[in-house]
Design an enzyme around this catalytic site. Structure first.
Site, short mmCIF file in Angstrom:
data_model
loop_
_atom_site.label_atom_id
_atom_site.label_comp_id
_atom_site.label_asym_id
_atom_site.label_seq_id
_atom_site.Cartn_x
_atom_site.Cartn_y
_atom_site.Cartn_z
N LYS A 193 0.96 -1.30 -0.02
CA LYS A 193 -0.11 0.00 0.00
C LYS A 193 0.83 1.18 0.20
O LYS A 193 1.95 1.14 -0.26
CB LYS A 193 -1.04 0.12 1.28
CG LYS A 193 -1.87 -1.27 1.24
CD LYS A 193 -2.79 -1.03 0.09
CE LYS A 193 -4.00 -2.29 0.13
NZ LYS A 193 -3.76 -3.68 0.47
C1 LIG Z 1 -9.68 -3.08 -0.98
C2 LIG Z 1 -9.19 -3.68 0.26
N1 LIG Z 1 -9.75 -3.61 1.34
C3 LIG Z 1 -9.18 -4.33 2.36
C4 LIG Z 1 -8.20 -4.77 2.41
C5 LIG Z 1 -7.52 -5.48 3.75
O1 LIG Z 1 -6.34 -4.97 4.27
P1 LIG Z 1 -5.44 -5.52 5.03
O2 LIG Z 1 -4.75 -6.50 4.17
O3 LIG Z 1 -4.46 -4.56 5.55
O4 LIG Z 1 -6.07 -6.30 5.92
C6 LIG Z 1 -7.18 -4.74 1.27
C7 LIG Z 1 -5.73 -5.33 1.42
O5 LIG Z 1 -5.22 -5.87 0.40
C8 LIG Z 1 -7.66 -4.28 0.25
O6 LIG Z 1 -7.10 -4.22 -0.92
#
Ligand SMILES: Cc1ncc(COP(=O)(O)O)c(C=O)c1O
Length: 389
Positions: A193
């Site tokens: 990210k």
């Molecule tokens: C659109 C979206 N929502 C939620 C998440 C979840 O984030 P995390 O991996 O930090 O739990 C991601 C992670 O890739 C994502 O791309």
């Protein structure tokens, strides 16, 4: 201190689809936090929350240990539960929908706009019922969803908008920053990210009650934390609801604060890479970038193109394999969530969102990270040209 390995386990000339940047300031900040009295629930948590909320223009931030935890906290705070429906776009990471399932609510999948893969407000309108508790608007790839239209559709219906802004810190919609567009906006700090805390996330809101609820939820549902009790000289606490341990440690918040310093610059660098792509892909007829709405700016977490399968001489799967064989770390984001076995086993079936299912067969994510050069982009374009040779 060990040498840093910028290329990871990949071969020297492999171009991954995303890559974090860890500098000396990040390492210094982490070491300082490690040597401090507080490894977790210390002062750096609040400092990071304030700094990230300020960057996005929101009043309050609640740091948690993943973007998924932020979405889960948001679902609890808006009161999604058994018998409720939560509208989610078909094309997103599974966590956007799973958060509703964690709370016993039912995800209802909305189809996406063909040219942007953003949730299609016209499809949302048809899905709103008396059971709709929330809409999860995903800023797919880094472009904000159409919040004004979603607001209009939900007006006076008691439906909350949760922004899954995991792809989009630094983007804007009608001049307003991402982080201010939903009732709650959720971010991820995973290494691919915009900024990273290794794993981590944050929920932003202007509503102090929602913030207080999410703060309690990330700490087992307990109404005070260790530092507050120590300051008040008390041992007593009350667990008022079932929460989780979703806390983000101070060591990781230290990394997040150091990274945040460079976030504006990184967003600009990502936009510059996108400009280079636009130039380099111009004239490659079998490759079409996604559309950017004029009322938005993009944060380019992902650079996604659609393959025109009538013009390329191979399928998307073959194109993916060709790119990888030539050292380009292509990826695909995402299959329609309801096609995963978990959801199929619960009655969701192909045919639900025809645009998402069709466009999914055409999409490829190309490498996108701040340190990419124009030569990297031209290399990707050269390999894409070969798909129609
Ligand atoms: C659109 C979206 N929502 C939620 C998440 C979840 O984030 P995390 O991996 O930090 O739990 C991601 C992670 O890739 C994502 O791309």
């Amino acid at each position: 201190m060990p040498d840093r390995d910028p290329g990871g386990s990949h071969a020297q000339n492999f171009l991954p689809y995303g890559r974090q940047e860890i500098g000396d300031a990040d390492i210094k900040a982490v070491v300082e936090a490690l040597c401090s009295d507080w490894l977790t629930t210390g002062p750096r948590v609040g400092q990071f929350e304030k700094a990230f909320a300020r960057f996005c223009g929101a009043a309050e931030g609640v740091a948690v240990n993943s973007g998924t935890a932020a979405l889960h906290a948001a679902m609890r705070a808006v009161g999604a539960g058994p018998g409720d429906e939560v509208i989610v776009p078909a094309i997103t990471f599974a966590a956007s929908a799973n958060a509703a399932v964690y709370e016993g609510a039912t995800p209802v999948f909305a189809d996406v706009e063909e040219s942007t893969l953003l949730i299609d407000p016209a499809k949302v309108e048809a899905l709103i019922t008396a059971k709709t508790k929330a809409i999860v608007a995903v800023d797919y790839g880094g472009q904000p969803a159409d919040y004004a239209t979603l607001r209009m559709l939900t007006k006076d219906k008691g439906i909350r908008i949760v922004a899954d802004a995991c792809h989009a810190p630094g983007a804007t919609y009608m001049g307003c920053p991402v982080g201010t567009l939903g009732d709650i906006s959720c971010f991820s700090f995973h290494p691919v990210k915009h900024l990273t805390t290794c794993e981590g996330g944050m929920a932003l809101t202007d509503d102090p009650e929602l913030a207080a609820h999410m703060r309690r939820f990330r700490n087992h549902g307990i109404d005070s934390d260790h530092r507050k009790r120590e300051a008040e000289g008390t041992f007593a606490y009350d667990m008022v609801e079932l929460g989780y341990n979703y806390r983000l440690p101070d060591v990781q918040c230290a990394l997040g604060m150091a990274q945040l310093e460079r976030l504006p610059q990184w967003v600009m660098q990502r936009r510059r890479v996108a400009d280079w792509y636009e130039q380099a892909l111009n004239g490659i007829e079998h490759v079409r970038p996604l559309r950017l709405h004029e009322d938005r700016t993009h944060a380019y977490h992902l650079y996604v193109v659609r393959l025109d399968l009538s013009k390329a001489r191979m399928s998307r799967a073959q194109a993916f394999a060709h790119l990888r064989a030539r050292g380009i770390g292509a990826n695909v984001h995402y299959a329609p969530v309801y096609l995963h076995s978990f959801y199929r086993d619960r009655g969701y079936a192909p045919g639900l969102c025809p645009v998402a299912e069709r466009v999914y067969e055409e999409i490829l994510t190309l490498p996108m990270f701040p340190a990419m050069t124009k030569a990297d982009v031209e290399r990707v374009a050269d390999v894409l040209r070969e798909l129609a040779d």
